[in-house]
Design a protein around this motif. Structure first.
Motif, PDB file in Angstrom:
ATOM      1  N   UNK A   1       0.831  -1.205   0.000  1.00 29.24           N
ATOM      2  CA  UNK A   1       0.000   0.000   0.000  1.00 29.24           C
ATOM      3  C   UNK A   1       0.864   1.253   0.000  1.00 29.24           C
ATOM      4  N   UNK A   2       1.826   1.301   0.908  1.00 28.61           N
ATOM      5  CA  UNK A   2       2.685   2.481   1.025  1.00 28.61           C
ATOM      6  C   UNK A   2       3.542   2.670  -0.226  1.00 28.61           C
ATOM      7  N   UNK A   3       4.076   1.571  -0.746  1.00 24.68           N
ATOM      8  CA  UNK A   3       4.890   1.648  -1.958  1.00 24.68           C
ATOM      9  C   UNK A   3       4.069   2.150  -3.137  1.00 24.68           C
ATOM     10  N   UNK A   4       2.839   1.665  -3.245  1.00 24.23           N
ATOM     11  CA  UNK A   4       1.947   2.085  -4.327  1.00 24.23           C
ATOM     12  C   UNK A   4       1.626   3.572  -4.218  1.00 24.23           C
ATOM     13  N   UNK A   5       1.327   4.036  -3.012  1.00 25.27           N
ATOM     14  CA  UNK A   5       1.002   5.445  -2.810  1.00 25.27           C
ATOM     15  C   UNK A   5       2.195   6.333  -3.170  1.00 25.27           C
ATOM     16  N   UNK A   6       3.382   5.936  -2.759  1.00 24.94           N
ATOM     17  CA  UNK A   6       4.575   6.715  -3.080  1.00 24.94           C
ATOM     18  C   UNK A   6       4.822   6.750  -4.581  1.00 24.94           C
ATOM     19  N   UNK A   7       4.724   5.598  -5.216  1.00 21.40           N
ATOM     20  CA  UNK A   7       4.995   5.496  -6.653  1.00 21.40           C
ATOM     21  C   UNK A   7       4.061   6.396  -7.459  1.00 21.40           C
ATOM     22  N   UNK A   8       2.817   6.510  -7.031  1.00 19.26           N
ATOM     23  CA  UNK A   8       1.823   7.307  -7.740  1.00 19.26           C
ATOM     24  C   UNK A   8       1.708   8.734  -7.209  1.00 19.26           C
ATOM     25  N   UNK A   9       2.574   9.076  -6.269  1.00 20.79           N
ATOM     26  CA  UNK A   9       2.607  10.419  -5.690  1.00 20.79           C
ATOM     27  C   UNK A   9       1.288  10.810  -5.046  1.00 20.79           C
ATOM     28  N   UNK A  10       0.588   9.810  -4.515  1.00 28.00           N
ATOM     29  CA  UNK A  10      -0.586  10.070  -3.693  1.00 28.00           C
ATOM     30  C   UNK A  10      -0.136  10.392  -2.270  1.00 28.00           C
ATOM     31  N   UNK A  11      -0.888  11.235  -1.598  1.00 27.54           N
ATOM     32  CA  UNK A  11      -0.693  11.412  -0.161  1.00 27.54           C
ATOM     33  C   UNK A  11      -1.745  10.573   0.553  1.00 27.54           C
ATOM     34  N   UNK A  12      -1.300   9.569   1.290  1.00 34.51           N
ATOM     35  CA  UNK A  12      -2.222   8.721   2.046  1.00 34.51           C
ATOM     36  C   UNK A  12      -2.665   9.486   3.286  1.00 34.51           C
ATOM     37  N   UNK A  13      -3.942   9.782   3.370  1.00 39.52           N
ATOM     38  CA  UNK A  13      -4.467  10.594   4.469  1.00 39.52           C
ATOM     39  C   UNK A  13      -4.299   9.857   5.792  1.00 39.52           C
ATOM     40  N   UNK A  14      -3.779  10.567   6.775  1.00 39.90           N
ATOM     41  CA  UNK A  14      -3.688  10.034   8.134  1.00 39.90           C
ATOM     42  C   UNK A  14      -5.022  10.315   8.815  1.00 39.90           C
ATOM     43  N   UNK A  15      -5.793   9.272   9.026  1.00 42.77           N
ATOM     44  CA  UNK A  15      -7.168   9.407   9.500  1.00 42.77           C
ATOM     45  C   UNK A  15      -7.280   8.995  10.960  1.00 42.77           C
ATOM     46  N   UNK A  16      -7.864   9.855  11.776  1.00 46.80           N
ATOM     47  CA  UNK A  16      -8.215   9.463  13.137  1.00 46.80           C
ATOM     48  C   UNK A  16      -9.725   9.304  13.177  1.00 46.80           C
ATOM     49  N   UNK A  17     -10.165   8.072  13.336  1.00 41.87           N
ATOM     50  CA  UNK A  17     -11.588   7.765  13.343  1.00 41.87           C
ATOM     51  C   UNK A  17     -11.857   6.675  14.368  1.00 41.87           C
ATOM     52  N   UNK A  18     -13.120   6.440  14.712  1.00 43.16           N
ATOM     53  CA  UNK A  18     -13.436   5.383  15.672  1.00 43.16           C
ATOM     54  C   UNK A  18     -12.938   4.024  15.184  1.00 43.16           C
ATOM     55  N   UNK A  19     -12.425   3.241  16.110  1.00 43.41           N
ATOM     56  CA  UNK A  19     -11.931   1.910  15.763  1.00 43.41           C
ATOM     57  C   UNK A  19     -13.076   0.903  15.851  1.00 43.41           C
ATOM     58  N   UNK A  20     -13.616   0.556  14.689  1.00 43.83           N
ATOM     59  CA  UNK A  20     -14.731  -0.377  14.596  1.00 43.83           C
ATOM     60  C   UNK A  20     -14.182  -1.803  14.532  1.00 43.83           C
ATOM     61  N   UNK A  21     -14.594  -2.685  15.427  1.00 42.00           N
ATOM     62  CA  UNK A  21     -14.037  -4.050  15.447  1.00 42.00           C
ATOM     63  C   UNK A  21     -14.116  -4.770  14.108  1.00 42.00           C
ATOM     64  N   UNK A  22     -15.187  -4.533  13.359  1.00 41.07           N
ATOM     65  CA  UNK A  22     -15.363  -5.251  12.104  1.00 41.07           C
ATOM     66  C   UNK A  22     -14.548  -4.652  10.952  1.00 41.07           C
ATOM     67  N   UNK A  23     -14.063  -3.410  11.116  1.00 43.46           N
ATOM     68  CA  UNK A  23     -13.311  -2.771  10.042  1.00 43.46           C
ATOM     69  C   UNK A  23     -12.416  -1.674  10.608  1.00 43.46           C
ATOM     70  N   UNK A  24     -11.411  -2.046  11.402  1.00 43.03           N
ATOM     71  CA  UNK A  24     -10.564  -1.034  12.015  1.00 43.03           C
ATOM     72  C   UNK A  24      -9.599  -0.399  11.012  1.00 43.03           C
ATOM     73  N   UNK A  25      -9.608   0.915  10.966  1.00 42.79           N
ATOM     74  CA  UNK A  25      -8.652   1.657  10.142  1.00 42.79           C
ATOM     75  C   UNK A  25      -7.749   2.433  11.099  1.00 42.79           C
ATOM     76  N   UNK A  26      -6.487   2.079  11.178  1.00 45.72           N
ATOM     77  CA  UNK A  26      -5.609   2.683  12.184  1.00 45.72           C
ATOM     78  C   UNK A  26      -5.219   4.117  11.848  1.00 45.72           C
ATOM     79  N   UNK A  27      -4.882   4.864  12.880  1.00 46.71           N
ATOM     80  CA  UNK A  27      -4.269   6.177  12.687  1.00 46.71           C
ATOM     81  C   UNK A  27      -2.833   5.917  12.247  1.00 46.71           C
ATOM     82  N   UNK A  28      -2.521   6.284  11.019  1.00 44.21           N
ATOM     83  CA  UNK A  28      -1.250   5.875  10.423  1.00 44.21           C
ATOM     84  C   UNK A  28      -0.580   7.090   9.775  1.00 44.21           C
TER      85      UNK A  28
END
Length: 277
Positions: free
Chosen positions: A153-180
């Motif tokens: 994921x990180x390599x792909x974002x860098x290669x395409x010059x995307x900025x991967x948004x650092x998201x702070x959101x509720x941690x849902x057990x069924x679909x946790x998206x970490x603050x990264x």
């Protein structure tokens, strides 16, 4: 530069002292705003031009792209093809791009946009469509962040010059998206803070909009987030921070707390009414 901003400009009385503020008034306090208007429908080019004229030279916009582009809208009833849809969006946004006041186009995908070959290919199409434009990608499906895929994921974002948004959101057990908070484009990085109200985040009743981002960060949480912002600021040239936790009107207050914690002051903003005398 670290730019703090809010989602929308007209509903933050804790910032401006007014229940409803204009973009001009908002731009007397902060150098960044997130505009979600285009997500619901591509605006007229004249409207976009007026937005750019309402703010000073050093002001920047985070523009959320049309929902059809982020796979969440029924674009087929308005456009003959994906390319026609994207062309309409970019034509609308031309005054902002040309003005130099675009911080980034924000493409926020839904929780169903998982790490699959098809979705990776769609992201590659986005890069081709938006050649030369700053693109911030917000992923709300945790599969992209699993041990199996995170390096790719990180390599792909860098290669395409995307900025991967650092998201702070509720941690849902069924679909946790970490603050990264990880820099994938050293020209710019974007943070979005949605709050940590898990029950509200999952609400699907008629009042879900009043609950989804109903959260106020406490002092310790603001300190932790501020530390992450400072760290990323050492690795990227421009930092954008958007507080979206405003179901209860808490976003502006939390932003001002972070502004103080980071010891930030902004010059060359629009004049406030009191500055005219």
């Amino acid at each position: 530069m670290i730019r703090l901003g809010l989602t929308s400009f007209n509903e933050h009385d804790k910032l401006t002292g007014k229940k409803r503020s204009t973009l001009y008034e908002y731009a007397g306090y902060l150098p960044l705003v997130e505009m979600d208007t285009a997500y619901y429908g591509i605006p007229k080019q004249d409207s976009v031009r007026e937005w750019t004229k309402s703010v000073p030279e050093n002001f920047r916009f985070v523009m959320k792209v049309y929902s059809g582009i982020s796979c969440q809208g029924e674009w087929q009833q308005y456009y003959q093809s994906e390319e026609e849809m994207v062309e309409a969006f970019l034509t609308s946004m031309a005054p902002m791009i040309e003005s130099g006041k675009l911080f980034a186009f924000l493409i926020q995908f839904s929780g169903t946009f998982s790490c699959t070959k098809e979705n990776v290919q769609y992201l590659e199409k986005i890069r081709r469509w938006f050649t030369g434009c700053p693109i911030a990608i917000e992923l709300r499906n945790g599969s992209w962040y699993t041990a199996k895929y995170i390096k790719q994921t990180l390599s792909f974002m860098k290669h395409n010059e995307f900025s991967l948004v650092a998201v702070d959101e509720p941690q849902i057990p069924t679909n946790p998206v970490p603050f990264f908070p990880y820099v994938t484009n050293d020209h710019f990085a974007l943070f979005r803070f949605h709050g940590r109200n898990a029950a509200g985040w999952m609400a699907n009743d008629k009042d879900w909009r009043k609950k989804r981002t109903l959260y106020r960060y406490n002092t310790e949480e603001i300190a932790e987030l501020s530390e992450a912002v400072e760290k990323v600021a050492r690795e990227a040239k421009e930092i954008g921070v958007i507080f979206n936790n405003n179901s209860g009107g808490d976003a502006a207050g939390n932003l001002l707390e972070m502004k103080a914690a980071l010891n930030l002051e902004y010059d060359n903003l629009n004049p406030k009414q009191m500055d005219l005398f």
